[in-house]
Design an enzyme around this catalytic site. Structure first.
Site, PDB file in Angstrom:
ATOM      1  N   GLU A  41       0.814  -1.217   0.000  1.00 19.76           N
ATOM      2  CA  GLU A  41       0.000   0.000   0.000  1.00 19.76           C
ATOM      3  C   GLU A  41       0.849   1.269   0.000  1.00 19.76           C
ATOM      4  O   GLU A  41       0.542   2.244  -0.685  1.00 19.76           O
ATOM      5  CB  GLU A  41      -0.942  -0.007   1.213  1.00 19.76           C
ATOM      6  CG  GLU A  41      -2.122  -0.940   1.093  1.00 19.76           C
ATOM      7  CD  GLU A  41      -1.786  -2.404   1.353  1.00 19.76           C
ATOM      8  OE1 GLU A  41      -2.628  -3.266   1.090  1.00 19.76           O
ATOM      9  OE2 GLU A  41      -0.648  -2.665   1.820  1.00 19.76           O
TER      10      GLU A  41
ATOM     11  N   GLN B 210      -8.063  -2.692  -0.894  1.00 17.77           N
ATOM     12  CA  GLN B 210      -9.010  -3.808  -0.839  1.00 17.77           C
ATOM     13  C   GLN B 210      -9.991  -3.628   0.316  1.00 17.77           C
ATOM     14  O   GLN B 210     -11.180  -3.894   0.173  1.00 17.77           O
ATOM     15  CB  GLN B 210      -8.261  -5.133  -0.699  1.00 17.77           C
ATOM     16  CG  GLN B 210      -7.682  -5.627  -2.002  1.00 17.77           C
ATOM     17  CD  GLN B 210      -7.202  -7.066  -1.917  1.00 17.77           C
ATOM     18  OE1 GLN B 210      -6.992  -7.603  -0.824  1.00 17.77           O
ATOM     19  NE2 GLN B 210      -7.008  -7.686  -3.065  1.00 17.77           N
TER      20      GLN B 210
ATOM     21  N   HIS C  60     -11.099  -6.344   8.723  1.00 14.19           N
ATOM     22  CA  HIS C  60     -11.786  -6.087   7.454  1.00 14.19           C
ATOM     23  C   HIS C  60     -13.104  -5.339   7.657  1.00 14.19           C
ATOM     24  O   HIS C  60     -13.945  -5.325   6.763  1.00 14.19           O
ATOM     25  CB  HIS C  60     -12.082  -7.407   6.726  1.00 14.19           C
ATOM     26  CG  HIS C  60     -10.871  -8.181   6.342  1.00 14.19           C
ATOM     27  ND1 HIS C  60     -10.169  -8.951   7.239  1.00 14.19           N
ATOM     28  CD2 HIS C  60     -10.207  -8.297   5.160  1.00 14.19           C
ATOM     29  CE1 HIS C  60      -9.140  -9.528   6.623  1.00 14.19           C
ATOM     30  NE2 HIS C  60      -9.138  -9.147   5.365  1.00 14.19           N
TER      31      HIS C  60
END
Length: 668
Positions: free
Chosen positions: A408, A430, A475
């Site tokens: 990243e 993502q 996430h």
């Protein structure tokens, strides 16, 4: 030979096809930064400049490389690369003003020493974190590759910075993408006081290139002719055959990391040995021995440089101390744009999902802006983990739809480099959680770029976020508060497909860095009639979803849908304000509603402490206190990481606490 060993080889100059004129030109070029430095050290002791990072002993690298490249090729220097700036013929008074924090410098007093860039001279300055500029060079080089202009980009770093993850990420990306970059590592023996042997175990930094499938070479960094000759040859090669090359310059830092730190940690015999390799004195002696430099010419050259230094110092010293106003400082955090809203060309709409609106906005922006590049993990053949870019590879090609390694930080840095070199970019994270691996370039490069030196950062970071999907602690975060706190960033957080498409288009048009949050739970659950054509929606304009008189509910993202569900069940008379953008924030809409209803509920999915709701609450208290009929109420998730199990996530999120919060306020 390790650069901090006591054994130092003799400097041997090979003039090859160099004319006397060129040799003298290089002498003037290497002497100039040395004489400037000697003057700066005097001024430092006199308190007339605040800090100095000395490059004495390393001048041959900067001067040799800068004179070997073309003037229209970008160089990304560091603290000890004064020779790059002087070789690009920057007026000395501007450099002196920069070092004194004055207006005629390059940062308007907002940054110091060599922390600046200038497009006029194709120089891109560093930040103190060192490693990120390696990734920025990749972005500049990628733009060169896309334009097919056969240009080289050179970026400097030190031996200490090769320990940073950015070094690995940048070299890996450059190798995978065959970018025309010279990674120039000045191995001067020490990272501040830490010797190279405590930084890495391989014998040479150049040895690291093999791990990336990259060419490398070792250059005597104290030999200006060797530097100049090899850089010219290598540059010519990679202009024809684009690829990255790692260059280790063996040299030594004769003074402290910066003057205040000194160099007492260096053994005396090492200093004495490297003093014999002084790049200026040895080149001077070579020219005299060859009969190229006479005593008379030498005196004339030195007198001319000293006169130039003194005259330009006088200009800088006579310049007034910089002043400003609060208004001026605030106005320059972002690049100003004259926003003109784009309406759809026709009234035709399609009933599409939130995720489809994102995809369609991205596709139409790619059609509109031929200089727009998409980057992210798995976004090409696979179409992204949420299939937002499915089919884009076939339509726009692999040059503009780029799968990236898992890195990243380097990709965000490359996005900034693309902007420097005239391109736009959208980077897909993502999951918004993963931005933590690229946090530094977001808050220190993108956010501060325009304020520091007027360079726009036309970068959009797409941030799939949020809970209520059973994805667990890594996430499911909605981490917008990390960025609303950082001046220079714009933060967008739509709740509906119509807004998602229009705001994404606006974000891509905007020359400032934008973090675009997309709640995953909304991707395939929310439908809306959305114009088929391209359109934009202005930032900083909230949307009043429902109107009432008893309570103002202020929220964004999935919180809007929580509020709508609750109000539709019970038919409360409330204003529901969908903020849509958190930076800039529509305080006018907030204050208008609060003054009308007198009661306020602020909803966020993020944990409560330190979130955007706290700042909105404070703004209301400071500006609308006399209109309030009840304490301001905030609700958010509990102060834990977001859990995975359904019942635990349900406990974490504020959904089931919403009804009682509304009722309590209405009954207050």
């Amino acid at each position: 030979m390790r650069s901090n060993n006591t054994s130092v080889a003799k400097t041997i100059f090979n003039r090859k096809d160099y004319s006397d004129k060129t040799l003298i030109k290089l002498y003037k070029a290497i002497l100039k930064p040395r004489l400037i430095e000697e003057k700066m050290l005097i001024l430092l002791r006199q308190g007339k400049i605040s800090k100095w990072f000395s490059g004495i002993g390393q001048e041959a690298i900067s001067v040799g490389l800068a004179n070997a490249l073309n003037a229209n090729e970008y160089i990304l220097p560091m603290h000890r690369n004064l020779g790059v700036f002087t070789s690009r013929n920057i007026p000395l008074h501007k450099l002196f003003s920069q070092w004194q924090g004055k207006k005629n410098g390059f940062t308007n007093g907002r940054d110091r020493s060599f922390h600046f860039g200038t497009q006029d001279y194709n120089i891109i300055g560093m930040i103190s974190h060192l490693g990120p500029q390696l990734g920025v060079a990749n972005g500049i080089a990628l733009a060169n590759l896309l334009t097919n202009n056969h240009k080289v980009t050179a970026v400097f770093s030190g031996d200490g910075a090769t320990s940073e993850g950015d070094f690995h990420e940048a070299l890996n990306v450059a190798a995978v993408w065959s970018l025309p970059v010279l990674f120039c590592i000045e191995n001067n023996g020490y990272g501040l006081s830490t010797p190279s042997r405590q930084q890495f175990k391989c014998e040479h930094i150049a040895d690291k290139a093999i791990g990336y499938g990259m060419e490398s070479l070792i250059v005597d960094g104290n030999n200006i002719l060797e530097v100049h000759t090899k850089i010219k040859k290598i540059s010519k090669s990679i202009r024809k055959n684009p690829r990255p090359i790692l260059i280790e310059f063996k040299t030594f830092r004769m003074r402290g990391h910066e003057e205040a730190s000194g160099n007492k940690y260096v053994p005396k015999e090492i200093l004495e040995n490297w003093a014999l390799k002084d790049p200026v004195e040895n080149y001077h002696a070579f020219l005299k021995n060859e009969g190229i430099l006479s005593e008379e010419l030498d005196v004339l050259i030195k007198e001319a440089i000293v006169l130039e230094i003194n005259e330009h110092l006088k200009v800088a010293f006579n310049e007034k101390e910089i002043t400003s106003t609060v208004e001026n400082e605030l106005e320059t955090v972002y690049k100003h744009i004259n926003y003109i809203e784009c309406k759809p060309a026709s009234e035709k709409t399609s009933n599409i999902r939130f995720v489809d609106a994102i995809s369609k906005g991205l596709e139409q922006s790619m059609e509109k802006f031929q200089d727009l590049v998409l980057m992210g993990q798995d976004i090409a053949e696979y179409g992204g983990v949420f299939k937002v870019s499915e089919g884009f590879l076939n339509k726009f090609g692999k040059e503009r739809v780029r799968n990236t390694p898992i890195c990243e930080s380097a990709i965000i840095e490359a996005a900034y480099g693309l902007s420097i070199n005239g391109y736009k970019s959208v980077v897909e994270l993502q999951f918004s959680d993963f931005i933590s691996s690229g946090f530094n370039p977001v808050v220190n490069l993108l956010a501060k770029s325009h304020y520091r030196w007027g360079q726009q950062a036309s970068v959009v970071l797409r941030m799939p976020c949020g809970g209520n999907v059973g994805a667990g602690p890594f996430h499911s975060q909605t981490n917008e508060a990390w960025f609303t706190k950082t001046p220079g960033l714009k933060v967008v957080y739509p709740a509906f497909p119509y807004d998602a498409k229009g705001l994404l288009n606006t974000a891509i048009e905007d020359p400032n860095p934008v973090l675009f949050f997309e709640h995953k739970a909304l991707y395939r659950s929310i439908y809306q009639d959305v114009p088929n054509d391209y359109y934009t929606i202005p930032f900083g304009k909230a949307c009043v979803i429902k109107e009432g008189f008893d309570l103002s509910i202020i929220t964004y993202g999935i919180g809007v849908h929580w509020a709508l569900d609750e109000i539709n069940k019970h038919q409360f008379s409330v204003d529901i304000i969908d903020l849509r953008t958190l930076q800039p924030l529509d305080t006018d809409a907030i204050f208008y509603s609060v003054k009308k209803t007198g009661k306020v509920l602020i909803i966020q999915e993020d944990t409560l402490f330190g979130g955007i709701a706290s700042d909105i609450s404070a703004l209301i208290s400071e500006n609308c206190f006399q209109y309030l009929d009840a304490p301001i109420k905030r609700i958010g998730s509990i102060e834990t990481p977001i859990p995975f199990a359904k019942n635990l996530e349900k406990l974490y999120l504020p959904i089931e606490r919403l009804h009682s919060a509304i009722v309590d306020l209405l009954n207050y």
